[in-house]
Scaffold this active site. Structure first.
Site, PDB file in Angstrom:
ATOM      1  N   ASN A  43       0.836  -1.206   0.000  1.00 54.50           N
ATOM      2  CA  ASN A  43       0.000   0.000   0.000  1.00 54.50           C
ATOM      3  C   ASN A  43       0.864   1.246   0.000  1.00 54.50           C
ATOM      4  OD1 ASN A  43      -0.386   1.905   2.527  1.00 54.50           O
ATOM      5  ND2 ASN A  43       0.204  -0.115   3.320  1.00 54.50           N
ATOM      6  N   LEU A  64      -0.774   8.284   4.613  1.00 52.11           N
ATOM      7  CA  LEU A  64      -1.292   8.941   5.824  1.00 52.11           C
ATOM      8  C   LEU A  64      -2.515   9.827   5.576  1.00 52.11           C
ATOM      9  CD1 LEU A  64       1.957   9.878   7.832  1.00 52.11           C
ATOM     10  CD2 LEU A  64       0.679   7.742   7.782  1.00 52.11           C
ATOM     11  N   CYS A  73       6.654   5.707   8.453  1.00 45.40           N
ATOM     12  CA  CYS A  73       5.782   5.527   7.282  1.00 45.40           C
ATOM     13  C   CYS A  73       6.630   5.511   6.014  1.00 45.40           C
ATOM     14  CB  CYS A  73       4.727   6.629   7.194  1.00 45.40           C
ATOM     15  SG  CYS A  73       3.649   6.361   5.773  1.00 45.40           S
ATOM     16  N   GLY A  81       1.335  -8.025   5.773  1.00 44.79           N
ATOM     17  CA  GLY A  81       0.749  -9.360   5.666  1.00 44.79           C
ATOM     18  C   GLY A  81       1.763 -10.458   5.930  1.00 44.79           C
ATOM     19  N   GLY A 136       3.233  -7.179  12.242  1.00 41.82           N
ATOM     20  CA  GLY A 136       3.772  -7.531  10.934  1.00 41.82           C
ATOM     21  C   GLY A 136       3.528  -8.979  10.617  1.00 41.82           C
ATOM     22  N   GLY A 165      -2.784  -5.722  11.350  1.00 38.86           N
ATOM     23  CA  GLY A 165      -3.071  -4.736  10.308  1.00 38.86           C
ATOM     24  C   GLY A 165      -3.753  -5.404   9.134  1.00 38.86           C
TER      25      GLY A 165
HETATM   26  C1  LIG Z   1      -3.849  -0.091   4.403  1.00 36.13           C
HETATM   27  C2  LIG Z   1      -2.815   0.127   5.470  1.00 36.13           C
HETATM   28  C3  LIG Z   1      -2.719   1.389   6.071  1.00 36.13           C
HETATM   29  C4  LIG Z   1      -1.753   1.605   7.064  1.00 36.13           C
HETATM   30  N1  LIG Z   1      -1.685   2.845   7.658  1.00 36.13           N
HETATM   31  C5  LIG Z   1      -0.806   3.045   8.697  1.00 36.13           C
HETATM   32  C6  LIG Z   1      -0.790   4.273   9.407  1.00 36.13           C
HETATM   33  O1  LIG Z   1      -1.561   5.208   9.159  1.00 36.13           O
HETATM   34  N2  LIG Z   1       0.122   4.411  10.406  1.00 36.13           N
HETATM   35  C7  LIG Z   1       0.988   3.405  10.776  1.00 36.13           C
HETATM   36  O2  LIG Z   1       1.780   3.576  11.709  1.00 36.13           O
HETATM   37  N3  LIG Z   1       0.972   2.220  10.113  1.00 36.13           N
HETATM   38  C8  LIG Z   1       0.101   2.023   9.103  1.00 36.13           C
HETATM   39  N4  LIG Z   1       0.068   0.812   8.458  1.00 36.13           N
HETATM   40  C9  LIG Z   1       1.040  -0.240   8.859  1.00 36.13           C
HETATM   41  C10 LIG Z   1       0.437  -1.223   9.853  1.00 36.13           C
HETATM   42  O3  LIG Z   1       0.032  -0.596  11.048  1.00 36.13           O
HETATM   43  C11 LIG Z   1       1.444  -2.339  10.189  1.00 36.13           C
HETATM   44  O4  LIG Z   1       2.544  -1.786  10.874  1.00 36.13           O
HETATM   45  C12 LIG Z   1       1.977  -3.072   8.965  1.00 36.13           C
HETATM   46  O5  LIG Z   1       0.987  -3.185   7.969  1.00 36.13           O
HETATM   47  C13 LIG Z   1       2.493  -4.464   9.316  1.00 36.13           C
HETATM   48  O6  LIG Z   1       1.494  -5.235   9.981  1.00 36.13           O
HETATM   49  P1  LIG Z   1       0.506  -6.253   9.205  1.00 36.13           P
HETATM   50  O7  LIG Z   1       1.339  -7.190   8.405  1.00 36.13           O
HETATM   51  O8  LIG Z   1      -0.292  -6.906  10.297  1.00 36.13           O
HETATM   52  O9  LIG Z   1      -0.365  -5.392   8.322  1.00 36.13           O
HETATM   53  C14 LIG Z   1      -0.871   0.562   7.454  1.00 36.13           C
HETATM   54  C15 LIG Z   1      -1.012  -0.705   6.852  1.00 36.13           C
HETATM   55  C16 LIG Z   1      -1.952  -0.930   5.878  1.00 36.13           C
HETATM   56  C17 LIG Z   1      -2.063  -2.294   5.256  1.00 36.13           C
END
Ligand SMILES: Cc1cc2nc3c(=O)[nH]c(=O)nc-3n(C[C@H](O)[C@H](O)[C@H](O)COP(=O)(O)O)c2cc1C
Length: 308
Positions: free
Chosen positions: A69, A73, A130, A215, A242, A264
């Site tokens: 993605n 922000l 980010c 993911g 993560g 996430g």
């Molecule tokens: C669509 C999307 C939007 C995200 N927006 C933010 C955000 O605004 N701030 C942030 O710190 N992390 C953001 N993340 C990162 C997630 O919080 C997380 O750290 C990252 O995706 C890894 O975890 P996951 O594999 O469970 O998704 C975003 C992730 C996704 C997929």
């Protein structure tokens, strides 16, 4: 029933499951799908001082075992959040973490002063990682981390967490900087910089070319970061984020040393995943006659289970 309750950050959390910043928004739309009292906390979408519309479309593309993605922000800014979403969010029956991002330590201080006036938050999470807003990633620069954390810690009495990148900079130096000036804990990790190309056109899929990978594909990366941070900082609160997508990966994250598990991408695949994980974790601990989730936090650092 095993005890999933955790006492951390001067508060009691119903379970180690935390909704990571981003996919859950401010929790209000998602609330009907969630069993909120089983979830430890929700982290808001990152909020900035000014509203942001985010990056141009396309800003999300599928990947094997995850998604890339470049949302950038998108958020209404702290003042509109305070006026519109905050009161609804405060009604949700779970703990809340406010995620903030700024472009300088001074701006972080201004933002944190505003944030400190918002009631109902148990921690502030500084998003210093980010990958989708251009410029340098603050979390990769240990001295910048120190300045941002100092700016926030100086103006708020609620615990400050720092969200760091898993793929750039020296994680242990950045963590040390954050903790040495008063951060209460670490959120590890943000999405990992990646690229996909549409091979039928020869063009990158995303408008900004690169994006952040989330993911199951990044689980081994987040586990390694959590494991090394836990070894170096036994006292720090760690939210391991993560790639957690099922019971096994959630348990791995706890065994690596995370106090909490951030979800996430998993929420985008199955909005009911957080409560399923809480129920399954409870059952798994029960079956092994463990009384508390505390028993498996950091287990991989101490030789695992005794095998008889
Ligand atoms: C669509 C999307 C939007 C995200 N927006 C933010 C955000 O605004 N701030 C942030 O710190 N992390 C953001 N993340 C990162 C997630 O919080 C997380 O750290 C990252 O995706 C890894 O975890 P996951 O594999 O469970 O998704 C975003 C992730 C996704 C997929």
């Amino acid at each position: 029933m095993a005890d999933l309750v955790l006492k951390r950050l001067d508060a009691q959390f119903a379970s180690p499951i935390i909704l990571a910043s981003g996919p859950a928004g401010f929790g209000v739309e998602l609330a009907p799908a969630l069993d909120l009292p089983r979830i430890g906390a929700i982290t808001t979408k990152t909020i900035t001082i000014e509203p942001r519309t985010g990056n141009d479309q396309p800003r999300l593309v599928d990947c094997p075992s995850g998604a890339l993605n470049s949302i950038g922000l998108e958020n209404p800014g702290i003042d509109a959040f305070a006026r519109l979403a905050h009161s609804q969010m405060r009604e949700l029956p779970l703990r809340r973490i406010l995620s903030l991002a700024a472009t300088s330590p001074g701006e972080m201080e201004t933002l944190a002063v505003k944030a400190a006036k918002l009631s109902g938050f148990d921690a502030i999470e500084l998003n210093l990682s980010c990958p989708n807003i251009g410029g340098k990633i603050t979390g990769a620069d240990a001295s910048a981390v120190r300045e941002y954390v100092r700016a926030a810690v100086g103006v708020t009495s609620i615990p400050v967490l720092v969200k760091l990148p898993g793929d750039t900079g020296n994680l242990l130096n950045s963590s040390e900087s954050a903790l040495s000036v008063g951060a209460a804990g670490l959120t590890l990790i943000n999405s990992v910089r990646g690229l996909r190309i549409d091979w039928t056109t020869g063009r990158p899929f995303l408008s900004r070319t690169y994006g952040g990978l989330s993911g199951p594909a990044i689980l081994p990366v987040s586990l390694a970061r959590v494991f090394e941070a836990r070894s170096a900082f036994p006292e720090a609160v760690i939210i391991g984020t993560g790639g957690v997508s099922d019971l096994g990966s959630a348990i791995e994250m706890l065994m690596a040393g995370a106090d909490f598990i951030g979800i996430g991408f998993g929420l985008m695949v199955d909005p009911e995943l957080p409560q399923k994980l809480a129920v399954e974790l409870d059952k798994w601990l029960d079956e092994r006659e463990m009384v508390s989730v505390q028993e498996i936090i950091g287990l991989a650092h101490s030789g695992g289970f005794d095998v008889h």
